[in-house]
Write a protein that holds these residues in place. Structure first.
Motif, mmCIF file in Angstrom:
data_model
loop_
_atom_site.group_PDB
_atom_site.id
_atom_site.type_symbol
_atom_site.label_atom_id
_atom_site.label_comp_id
_atom_site.label_asym_id
_atom_site.label_seq_id
_atom_site.Cartn_x
_atom_site.Cartn_y
_atom_site.Cartn_z
ATOM 1 N N ASP A 60 -53.962 -26.230 14.006
ATOM 2 C CA ASP A 60 -52.531 -26.326 14.242
ATOM 3 C C ASP A 60 -52.235 -27.376 15.303
ATOM 4 O OD1 ASP A 60 -53.042 -25.083 16.765
ATOM 5 O OD2 ASP A 60 -52.786 -23.110 15.863
ATOM 6 N N VAL A 61 -50.954 -27.687 15.451
ATOM 7 C CA VAL A 61 -50.514 -28.725 16.399
ATOM 8 C C VAL A 61 -50.840 -28.329 17.835
ATOM 9 C CG1 VAL A 61 -48.512 -29.946 17.329
ATOM 10 C CG2 VAL A 61 -48.738 -29.614 14.856
ATOM 11 N N ALA A 62 -50.593 -27.079 18.193
ATOM 12 C CA ALA A 62 -50.885 -26.629 19.559
ATOM 13 C C ALA A 62 -52.353 -26.836 19.897
ATOM 14 C CB ALA A 62 -50.494 -25.163 19.733
ATOM 15 N N GLY A 63 -53.220 -26.517 18.969
ATOM 16 C CA GLY A 63 -54.652 -26.722 19.183
ATOM 17 C C GLY A 63 -55.008 -28.184 19.332
ATOM 18 N N ALA A 64 -54.372 -29.033 18.548
ATOM 19 C CA ALA A 64 -54.645 -30.473 18.627
ATOM 20 C C ALA A 64 -54.162 -31.062 19.946
ATOM 21 C CB ALA A 64 -53.989 -31.196 17.460
ATOM 22 N N LEU A 65 -53.113 -30.498 20.507
ATOM 23 C CA LEU A 65 -52.587 -30.991 21.785
ATOM 24 C C LEU A 65 -53.317 -30.409 22.987
ATOM 25 C CD1 LEU A 65 -48.769 -30.879 21.028
ATOM 26 C CD2 LEU A 65 -50.138 -32.937 21.453
ATOM 27 N N GLY A 66 -53.861 -29.207 22.816
ATOM 28 C CA GLY A 66 -54.507 -28.518 23.925
ATOM 29 C C GLY A 66 -55.881 -29.064 24.242
ATOM 30 N N SER A 67 -56.289 -28.921 25.484
ATOM 31 C CA SER A 67 -57.596 -29.435 25.894
ATOM 32 C C SER A 67 -58.732 -28.505 25.504
ATOM 33 C CB SER A 67 -57.609 -29.672 27.402
ATOM 34 O OG SER A 67 -57.314 -28.471 28.081
ATOM 35 N N ASN A 68 -58.466 -27.222 25.352
ATOM 36 C CA ASN A 68 -59.508 -26.264 24.984
ATOM 37 C C ASN A 68 -59.320 -25.790 23.553
ATOM 38 O OD1 ASN A 68 -60.597 -26.343 27.542
ATOM 39 N ND2 ASN A 68 -59.207 -24.766 28.294
#
Length: 134
Positions: free
Chosen positions: A105-113
């Protein structure tokens, strides 16, 4: 009909693709990419939200590879997120899922972990929302 909605977020930029990415519509992705490239080094990753992508042909793949190369030259990453199964198959067949990082998902792609589904890409602020349509 195809559109690219560009949203700036703290961690980078999100391109939400809607419709069919093909020879006739890839110009919208190129235009959005060119504007993003003007930000230069340190502007963070570009996440392609594929959740609304209905179809992608070889022209669309070429446009994504072009954007990946241009961003990489700036030390930035191109990440794919929320890939529908029908489009994911093309990316697997072409090997693009190995060249680029693909996230759930987008949140995962933006997140560092975040959890990478398929690894390949690399890696920060953003612009107001804008939308390009064909």
């Amino acid at each position: 009909m195809f559109s690219v909605q560009v949203s700036g977020v703290e961690q980078g930029t999100v391109f939400a693709l809607r419709g069919e990415l093909d020879f006739d519509s890839m110009v919208q992705l190129h235009e959005a990419g060119e504007r993003e490239l003007l930000k230069g080094r340190g502007a963070g990753p570009v996440v392609i939200d594929c959740s609304g992508l209905l179809f992608c042909d070889s022209s669309g793949v070429s446009a994504l590879l072009w954007l990946h190369r241009q961003l990489s030259a700036q030390g930035r990453a191109l990440r794919l997120a929320a890939m529908p199964a029908r489009v994911s198959r093309l990316f697997a067949l072409t090997g693009l899922d190995v060249v680029l990082s693909v996230y759930a998902d987008v949140a995962g792609a933006l997140g560092s972990n975040s959890r990478v589904i398929a690894a390949g890409g690399s890696d920060g602020p953003a612009q107001p929302n804008e939308e390009l349509s064909a």
